[in-house]
Scaffold this motif. Structure first.
Motif, PDB file in Angstrom:
ATOM      1  N   GLY A  32      38.464  43.153  37.782  1.00 54.29           N
ATOM      2  CA  GLY A  32      39.606  43.792  38.430  1.00 54.29           C
ATOM      3  C   GLY A  32      41.154  43.874  38.132  1.00 54.29           C
ATOM      4  N   VAL A  33      41.918  44.732  39.177  1.00 59.00           N
ATOM      5  CA  VAL A  33      43.418  45.386  39.154  1.00 59.00           C
ATOM      6  C   VAL A  33      44.028  43.798  39.207  1.00 59.00           C
ATOM      7  N   ARG A  34      44.056  42.648  38.969  1.00 57.66           N
ATOM      8  CA  ARG A  34      45.002  41.127  39.256  1.00 57.66           C
ATOM      9  C   ARG A  34      43.856  40.522  38.805  1.00 57.66           C
ATOM     10  N   VAL A  35      44.958  38.943  38.434  1.00 58.31           N
ATOM     11  CA  VAL A  35      43.886  37.919  37.728  1.00 58.31           C
ATOM     12  C   VAL A  35      43.808  37.408  38.878  1.00 58.31           C
ATOM     13  N   CYS A  36      42.332  36.303  39.009  1.00 58.16           N
ATOM     14  CA  CYS A  36      41.412  36.193  39.413  1.00 58.16           C
ATOM     15  C   CYS A  36      41.835  34.086  39.304  1.00 58.16           C
ATOM     16  N   ALA A  37      41.180  34.116  38.142  1.00 55.39           N
ATOM     17  CA  ALA A  37      40.932  33.072  37.745  1.00 55.39           C
ATOM     18  C   ALA A  37      41.329  32.909  36.318  1.00 55.39           C
ATOM     19  N   ILE A  38      41.922  31.946  35.334  1.00 56.21           N
ATOM     20  CA  ILE A  38      42.046  31.624  34.188  1.00 56.21           C
ATOM     21  C   ILE A  38      41.458  29.925  33.786  1.00 56.21           C
ATOM     22  N   VAL A  46      46.816  21.724  38.064  1.00 55.75           N
ATOM     23  CA  VAL A  46      47.207  22.540  37.291  1.00 55.75           C
ATOM     24  C   VAL A  46      47.466  22.889  36.120  1.00 55.75           C
ATOM     25  N   PRO A  47      46.793  23.908  35.396  1.00 52.22           N
ATOM     26  CA  PRO A  47      47.277  23.666  33.781  1.00 52.22           C
ATOM     27  C   PRO A  47      48.276  23.160  33.129  1.00 52.22           C
ATOM     28  N   ILE A  48      47.890  22.495  31.847  1.00 53.27           N
ATOM     29  CA  ILE A  48      48.843  21.909  31.344  1.00 53.27           C
ATOM     30  C   ILE A  48      49.995  22.987  30.325  1.00 53.27           C
ATOM     31  N   ILE A  49      50.005  24.017  29.851  1.00 46.07           N
ATOM     32  CA  ILE A  49      50.343  25.122  28.999  1.00 46.07           C
ATOM     33  C   ILE A  49      49.066  25.921  29.304  1.00 46.07           C
ATOM     34  N   LEU A  50      50.276  27.772  29.281  1.00 44.09           N
ATOM     35  CA  LEU A  50      49.610  28.799  29.363  1.00 44.09           C
ATOM     36  C   LEU A  50      49.511  29.170  27.485  1.00 44.09           C
ATOM     37  N   SER A  51      48.992  28.839  26.882  1.00 43.20           N
ATOM     38  CA  SER A  51      49.592  29.265  25.507  1.00 43.20           C
ATOM     39  C   SER A  51      49.417  31.272  25.669  1.00 43.20           C
ATOM     40  N   SER A  52      50.261  31.005  24.180  1.00 42.74           N
ATOM     41  CA  SER A  52      50.343  33.412  23.341  1.00 42.74           C
ATOM     42  C   SER A  52      49.351  33.568  23.591  1.00 42.74           C
ATOM     43  N   ASN A  53      48.199  33.205  23.674  1.00 40.90           N
ATOM     44  CA  ASN A  53      47.145  33.414  23.431  1.00 40.90           C
ATOM     45  C   ASN A  53      46.561  34.098  24.992  1.00 40.90           C
ATOM     46  N   LEU A  54      47.197  33.360  26.169  1.00 41.14           N
ATOM     47  CA  LEU A  54      46.452  33.098  27.136  1.00 41.14           C
ATOM     48  C   LEU A  54      47.276  34.052  27.482  1.00 41.14           C
ATOM     49  N   ARG A  55      48.644  34.434  27.587  1.00 39.97           N
ATOM     50  CA  ARG A  55      49.571  34.822  28.465  1.00 39.97           C
ATOM     51  C   ARG A  55      49.506  36.030  27.696  1.00 39.97           C
ATOM     52  N   ASN A  56      48.731  36.731  26.601  1.00 41.14           N
ATOM     53  CA  ASN A  56      48.238  37.766  26.222  1.00 41.14           C
ATOM     54  C   ASN A  56      47.562  38.818  26.500  1.00 41.14           C
ATOM     55  N   TYR A  57      46.169  37.336  26.876  1.00 36.75           N
ATOM     56  CA  TYR A  57      44.445  38.002  27.858  1.00 36.75           C
ATOM     57  C   TYR A  57      45.164  38.354  28.706  1.00 36.75           C
ATOM     58  N   ILE A  58      46.155  37.920  29.805  1.00 38.78           N
ATOM     59  CA  ILE A  58      46.518  38.062  31.606  1.00 38.78           C
ATOM     60  C   ILE A  58      47.050  39.591  31.061  1.00 38.78           C
ATOM     61  N   ALA A  59      47.536  39.617  30.067  1.00 34.56           N
ATOM     62  CA  ALA A  59      48.896  40.688  29.544  1.00 34.56           C
ATOM     63  C   ALA A  59      47.727  41.864  29.848  1.00 34.56           C
ATOM     64  N   ASN A  60      46.146  41.629  28.609  1.00 31.15           N
ATOM     65  CA  ASN A  60      46.100  42.559  28.112  1.00 31.15           C
ATOM     66  C   ASN A  60      44.325  43.276  29.613  1.00 31.15           C
ATOM     67  N   LEU A  61      44.702  41.809  30.968  1.00 33.93           N
ATOM     68  CA  LEU A  61      43.645  42.669  31.894  1.00 33.93           C
ATOM     69  C   LEU A  61      44.649  43.453  32.449  1.00 33.93           C
ATOM     70  N   TYR A  62      45.985  43.251  32.823  1.00 29.27           N
ATOM     71  CA  TYR A  62      46.760  44.063  33.522  1.00 29.27           C
ATOM     72  C   TYR A  62      46.215  45.997  32.991  1.00 29.27           C
ATOM     73  N   LYS A  77      35.167  34.502  27.971  1.00 31.03           N
ATOM     74  CA  LYS A  77      36.139  35.237  28.510  1.00 31.03           C
ATOM     75  C   LYS A  77      36.950  34.334  29.544  1.00 31.03           C
ATOM     76  N   TYR A  78      38.354  34.211  28.995  1.00 29.85           N
ATOM     77  CA  TYR A  78      39.631  33.091  29.061  1.00 29.85           C
ATOM     78  C   TYR A  78      40.097  33.589  30.110  1.00 29.85           C
ATOM     79  N   VAL A  79      40.059  35.027  30.794  1.00 24.60           N
ATOM     80  CA  VAL A  79      40.969  35.968  32.583  1.00 24.60           C
ATOM     81  C   VAL A  79      39.695  36.003  32.644  1.00 24.60           C
ATOM     82  N   TYR A  80      39.699  36.067  33.611  1.00 28.23           N
ATOM     83  CA  TYR A  80      39.160  36.862  34.531  1.00 28.23           C
ATOM     84  C   TYR A  80      40.041  37.723  35.741  1.00 28.23           C
ATOM     85  N   GLY A  81      39.748  39.619  36.394  1.00 24.74           N
ATOM     86  CA  GLY A  81      40.038  39.813  37.229  1.00 24.74           C
ATOM     87  C   GLY A  81      39.546  40.263  38.251  1.00 24.74           C
TER      88      GLY A  81
END
Length: 83
Positions: A32-38, A46-62, A77-81
């Protein structure tokens, strides 16, 4: 380190941990067009940290609107939309 599903709160910055809260069930969303879950490191509210890989996955989802990472259909899959 343990990983859990965290749902995006829909209003905060999707690149910072306080924008997520722990989910008691796996997400039913996928693409989808926005983040649903990670799927992130942590066991608390709350998550301890969002790794650089996870942040890249979020950007790629968009960009792609497809659950990330999208390189191989068989990998976790680590990021769902959602739409």
């Amino acid at each position: 380190m343990a990983r859990r599903w965290y749902a995006y709160n829909g209003v905060g910055d999707p690149l910072i941990p306080p924008s997520y809260y722990i989910a008691s069930l796996p997400p039913s969303c996928k693409n989808g067009v926005r983040v649903c879950a990670i799927y992130a490191a942590g066991t608390g509210p709350v998550p301890i940290i969002l790794s650089s890989n996870l942040r890249n996955y979020i950007a790629n989802l968009y960009i792609t609107l497809v659950a990330q990472p999208d390189s191989n259909p068989g990998i976790k899959k680590y990021v769902y939309g959602k739409s």
